[in-house]
Design a protein around this motif. Sequence first.
Motif, PDB file in Angstrom:
ATOM      1  N   TYR A   1       0.831  -1.199   0.000  1.00  0.00           N
ATOM      2  CA  TYR A   1       0.000   0.000   0.000  1.00  0.00           C
ATOM      3  C   TYR A   1       0.871   1.257   0.000  1.00  0.00           C
ATOM      4  N   MET A   2       1.903   1.276   0.831  1.00  0.00           N
ATOM      5  CA  MET A   2       2.779   2.435   0.882  1.00  0.00           C
ATOM      6  C   MET A   2       3.478   2.682  -0.453  1.00  0.00           C
ATOM      7  N   GLU A   3       3.902   1.632  -1.064  1.00  0.00           N
ATOM      8  CA  GLU A   3       4.625   1.757  -2.333  1.00  0.00           C
ATOM      9  C   GLU A   3       3.748   2.332  -3.436  1.00  0.00           C
ATOM     10  N   ASN A   4       2.447   2.069  -3.360  1.00  0.00           N
ATOM     11  CA  ASN A   4       1.561   2.385  -4.480  1.00  0.00           C
ATOM     12  C   ASN A   4       0.578   3.524  -4.190  1.00  0.00           C
ATOM     13  N   THR A   5       0.813   4.266  -3.105  1.00  0.00           N
ATOM     14  CA  THR A   5      -0.082   5.360  -2.735  1.00  0.00           C
ATOM     15  C   THR A   5       0.716   6.651  -2.631  1.00  0.00           C
ATOM     16  N   ARG A   6       0.123   7.715  -3.148  1.00  0.00           N
ATOM     17  CA  ARG A   6       0.817   9.002  -3.170  1.00  0.00           C
ATOM     18  C   ARG A   6       0.878   9.644  -1.797  1.00  0.00           C
ATOM     19  N   LEU A   7       1.925  10.392  -1.575  1.00  0.00           N
ATOM     20  CA  LEU A   7       2.023  11.309  -0.446  1.00  0.00           C
ATOM     21  C   LEU A   7       2.120  12.711  -1.045  1.00  0.00           C
ATOM     22  N   ASP A   8       1.113  13.519  -0.840  1.00  0.00           N
ATOM     23  CA  ASP A   8       1.039  14.808  -1.522  1.00  0.00           C
ATOM     24  C   ASP A   8       1.447  16.001  -0.659  1.00  0.00           C
ATOM     25  N   ARG A   9       1.827  15.764   0.591  1.00  0.00           N
ATOM     26  CA  ARG A   9       2.159  16.874   1.474  1.00  0.00           C
ATOM     27  C   ARG A   9       3.598  16.746   1.962  1.00  0.00           C
ATOM     28  N   GLU A  10       4.151  17.866   2.395  1.00  0.00           N
ATOM     29  CA  GLU A  10       5.533  17.876   2.882  1.00  0.00           C
ATOM     30  C   GLU A  10       5.532  17.605   4.384  1.00  0.00           C
ATOM     31  N   TYR A  11       5.395  16.350   4.729  1.00  0.00           N
ATOM     32  CA  TYR A  11       5.307  15.954   6.123  1.00  0.00           C
ATOM     33  C   TYR A  11       6.672  15.953   6.800  1.00  0.00           C
ATOM     34  N   CYS A  12       6.629  16.024   8.145  1.00  0.00           N
ATOM     35  CA  CYS A  12       7.791  15.745   8.968  1.00  0.00           C
ATOM     36  C   CYS A  12       7.468  14.483   9.779  1.00  0.00           C
ATOM     37  N   VAL A  13       8.417  13.555   9.822  1.00  0.00           N
ATOM     38  CA  VAL A  13       8.133  12.234  10.378  1.00  0.00           C
ATOM     39  C   VAL A  13       9.272  11.802  11.294  1.00  0.00           C
ATOM     40  N   TYR A  14       8.890  11.298  12.464  1.00  0.00           N
ATOM     41  CA  TYR A  14       9.843  10.630  13.353  1.00  0.00           C
ATOM     42  C   TYR A  14       9.460   9.152  13.421  1.00  0.00           C
ATOM     43  N   MET A  15      10.451   8.278  13.147  1.00  0.00           N
ATOM     44  CA  MET A  15      10.233   6.834  13.189  1.00  0.00           C
ATOM     45  C   MET A  15      11.243   6.178  14.124  1.00  0.00           C
ATOM     46  N   TYR A  16      10.787   5.138  14.799  1.00  0.00           N
ATOM     47  CA  TYR A  16      11.684   4.332  15.636  1.00  0.00           C
ATOM     48  C   TYR A  16      11.275   2.871  15.526  1.00  0.00           C
ATOM     49  N   VAL A  17      12.292   1.977  15.555  1.00  0.00           N
ATOM     50  CA  VAL A  17      12.049   0.542  15.733  1.00  0.00           C
ATOM     51  C   VAL A  17      13.246  -0.053  16.463  1.00  0.00           C
ATOM     52  N   GLY A  18      12.984  -1.021  17.327  1.00  0.00           N
ATOM     53  CA  GLY A  18      14.045  -1.750  17.993  1.00  0.00           C
ATOM     54  C   GLY A  18      14.521  -2.911  17.141  1.00  0.00           C
ATOM     55  N   GLU A  19      15.820  -3.101  17.093  1.00  0.00           N
ATOM     56  CA  GLU A  19      16.387  -4.123  16.206  1.00  0.00           C
ATOM     57  C   GLU A  19      16.021  -5.560  16.615  1.00  0.00           C
ATOM     58  N   GLN A  20      15.544  -5.724  17.854  1.00  0.00           N
ATOM     59  CA  GLN A  20      15.184  -7.071  18.321  1.00  0.00           C
ATOM     60  C   GLN A  20      13.689  -7.372  18.149  1.00  0.00           C
ATOM     61  N   GLU A  21      12.943  -6.448  17.611  1.00  0.00           N
ATOM     62  CA  GLU A  21      11.499  -6.653  17.492  1.00  0.00           C
ATOM     63  C   GLU A  21      11.177  -7.711  16.436  1.00  0.00           C
ATOM     64  N   GLY A  22      10.405  -8.697  16.843  1.00  0.00           N
ATOM     65  CA  GLY A  22       9.930  -9.717  15.922  1.00  0.00           C
ATOM     66  C   GLY A  22      10.905 -10.819  15.600  1.00  0.00           C
ATOM     67  N   ILE A  23      12.132 -10.775  16.160  1.00  0.00           N
ATOM     68  CA  ILE A  23      13.137 -11.752  15.717  1.00  0.00           C
ATOM     69  C   ILE A  23      12.820 -13.168  16.184  1.00  0.00           C
ATOM     70  N   LEU A  24      12.011 -13.317  17.222  1.00  0.00           N
ATOM     71  CA  LEU A  24      11.645 -14.654  17.706  1.00  0.00           C
ATOM     72  C   LEU A  24      10.276 -15.092  17.194  1.00  0.00           C
ATOM     73  N   LYS A  25       9.647 -14.254  16.367  1.00  0.00           N
ATOM     74  CA  LYS A  25       8.318 -14.580  15.847  1.00  0.00           C
ATOM     75  C   LYS A  25       8.414 -15.453  14.603  1.00  0.00           C
ATOM     76  N   THR A  26       7.378 -16.255  14.395  1.00  0.00           N
ATOM     77  CA  THR A  26       7.300 -17.056  13.165  1.00  0.00           C
ATOM     78  C   THR A  26       6.133 -16.604  12.295  1.00  0.00           C
ATOM     79  N   ASN A  27       5.276 -15.710  12.818  1.00  0.00           N
ATOM     80  CA  ASN A  27       4.161 -15.198  12.013  1.00  0.00           C
ATOM     81  C   ASN A  27       4.595 -13.913  11.307  1.00  0.00           C
ATOM     82  N   ALA A  28       3.634 -13.137  10.842  1.00  0.00           N
ATOM     83  CA  ALA A  28       3.936 -11.921  10.077  1.00  0.00           C
ATOM     84  C   ALA A  28       4.789 -10.934  10.855  1.00  0.00           C
ATOM     85  N   GLN A  29       4.735 -10.983  12.175  1.00  0.00           N
ATOM     86  CA  GLN A  29       5.493 -10.034  12.991  1.00  0.00           C
ATOM     87  C   GLN A  29       7.008 -10.211  12.865  1.00  0.00           C
ATOM     88  N   LYS A  30       7.431 -11.319  12.291  1.00  0.00           N
ATOM     89  CA  LYS A  30       8.869 -11.542  12.092  1.00  0.00           C
ATOM     90  C   LYS A  30       9.470 -10.512  11.142  1.00  0.00           C
TER      91      LYS A  30
END
Length: 250
Positions: A167-196
Amino acid sequence: MTKMMLGELTTFEHMGRQITMFLPKAYHLFPERNFPAVFLQDGDFLFKESIADIERDVEEGITEPVIFIGIDSQLRNNEYTPWEMPALFKDWSFGGKGDDYLNYVYQDLVPYIKSLFRISNEPKKLALGGVSLGGLISLYAMYKNEDVFNNFILISASVWFKDFIHYMENTRLDREYCVYMYVGEQEGILKTNAQKDMVPNSKRAYDIIKGKIDGADQRVKFETDPLGTHHDTFFLQYFPNSIRYLFPAK
């Protein structure tokens, strides 16, 4: 209210939903001023526990005084998802009612809050954010391209969600947003479902956003923690960074 808190916490009900607000000390000291505001999913979770750090940043001239509005969820697996997805666990399916929820935020809650409190009318002074599924629905809101929020806080956003990267790849962003993102490098590493796919999808989401926002080097910040797991400890540690980035003192 904690002893260390300089500002004021208040709660009230709006359309059957609890809203928690934090008014900074400056709100009452400067009655002629309008203030930046951050609307957050999952109630007061993010700002209440980190308010001491945020208030210290204000006192030290690092960030602007900011109003926080925490929106309690009603069945977050439904409200914070953009479309339906089968359960990952027993009784843990996703209802895909995100558009209805965002319509409430944009059309009902924001105008109501603006009518009662001195909140800026400028989108560049307003932010929407959250953690996990709350981060996912905040990211989805960004793609609505509505003239309400120009800033988004995406902490460990659940971008493993079915078809969301597509969805992100195929949908336009038409505004000049400011964005803060964070993720922990260990998130999902023990999961076997989509959360991996939590970490690789987060990095892919960052690349997509950078590619769609003009001047992204100054408008998009992405932080990771090598030890970070999908846990409150890390969410609360990094949330003040989002305020430092999006609302620096002038």
